[in-house]
Design a protein around this motif. Structure first.
Motif, short mmCIF file in Angstrom:
data_model
loop_
_atom_site.label_atom_id
_atom_site.label_comp_id
_atom_site.label_asym_id
_atom_site.label_seq_id
_atom_site.Cartn_x
_atom_site.Cartn_y
_atom_site.Cartn_z
N LEU A 46 9.88 9.04 2.20
CA LEU A 46 9.12 7.96 2.22
C LEU A 46 8.25 7.73 0.96
O LEU A 46 8.03 8.64 0.24
CB LEU A 46 8.13 8.13 3.29
CG LEU A 46 8.66 8.10 4.67
CD1 LEU A 46 7.64 8.52 5.85
CD2 LEU A 46 9.07 6.68 5.14
N PRO A 47 8.00 6.49 0.59
CA PRO A 47 6.92 6.35 -0.45
C PRO A 47 5.85 7.20 -0.59
O PRO A 47 5.39 7.57 0.42
CB PRO A 47 6.65 4.69 -0.49
CG PRO A 47 7.69 4.21 0.46
CD PRO A 47 8.18 5.37 1.37
N SER A 48 5.02 7.67 -1.93
CA SER A 48 4.12 8.34 -2.01
C SER A 48 3.06 7.63 -1.82
O SER A 48 1.97 8.17 -1.73
CB SER A 48 4.08 9.17 -3.36
OG SER A 48 4.28 8.21 -4.30
N ARG A 49 3.21 6.36 -1.67
CA ARG A 49 1.73 5.60 -1.47
C ARG A 49 1.51 5.34 -0.11
O ARG A 49 2.59 5.73 0.97
CB ARG A 49 1.90 4.14 -2.17
CG ARG A 49 3.05 3.29 -1.64
CD ARG A 49 3.20 1.95 -2.16
NE ARG A 49 4.16 1.24 -2.01
CZ ARG A 49 4.54 0.60 -0.70
NH1 ARG A 49 3.33 0.80 0.15
NH2 ARG A 49 5.51 0.02 -0.41
N TYR A 50 0.08 4.73 0.14
CA TYR A 50 -0.03 4.60 1.55
C TYR A 50 0.86 3.18 2.08
O TYR A 50 0.89 2.68 1.12
CB TYR A 50 -1.51 4.27 2.09
CG TYR A 50 -2.35 5.63 1.92
CD1 TYR A 50 -1.92 6.75 2.73
CD2 TYR A 50 -3.18 5.62 0.91
CE1 TYR A 50 -2.71 7.76 2.57
CE2 TYR A 50 -3.96 7.11 0.75
CZ TYR A 50 -3.29 8.17 1.74
OH TYR A 50 -4.30 9.31 1.53
#
Length: 79
Positions: free
Chosen positions: A18-22
């Motif tokens: 998953l992306p590392s950002r929220y």
């Protein structure tokens, strides 16, 4: 935008990171191919979706919480 969709597509069923950002509710709509953002808000009201939190008036999801929720959903289907 298309690159972002491509990077999020299929994460619910595949083991892509998953992306590392929220994540935003819109991200969840794309990831899970939901009919609308309202579905994400219904999950939140019913407490059936991934754990989210507010940043001011904005709803965000930690990618680790989304992954944990997906794992629980997948384990529940195997039973």
């Amino acid at each position: 935008m298309a690159d972002r969709r491509r990077s999020l597509a299929g994460t619910a069923t595949e083991s892509r990171p998953l992306p590392s950002r929220y994540l935003t509710p819109e991200d969840l709509v794309e990831m899970f191919e939901l009919p609308s953002v309202e579905t994400v808000y219904q999950w939140r009201r019913k407490r059936t979706g991934p754990r989210g939190f507010r940043v001011g008036r904005h709803l965000r999801f930690d990618p680790a919480d989304v992954r944990a929720w997906v794992d629980v959903q997948r384990d529940g289907m195997a039973a």
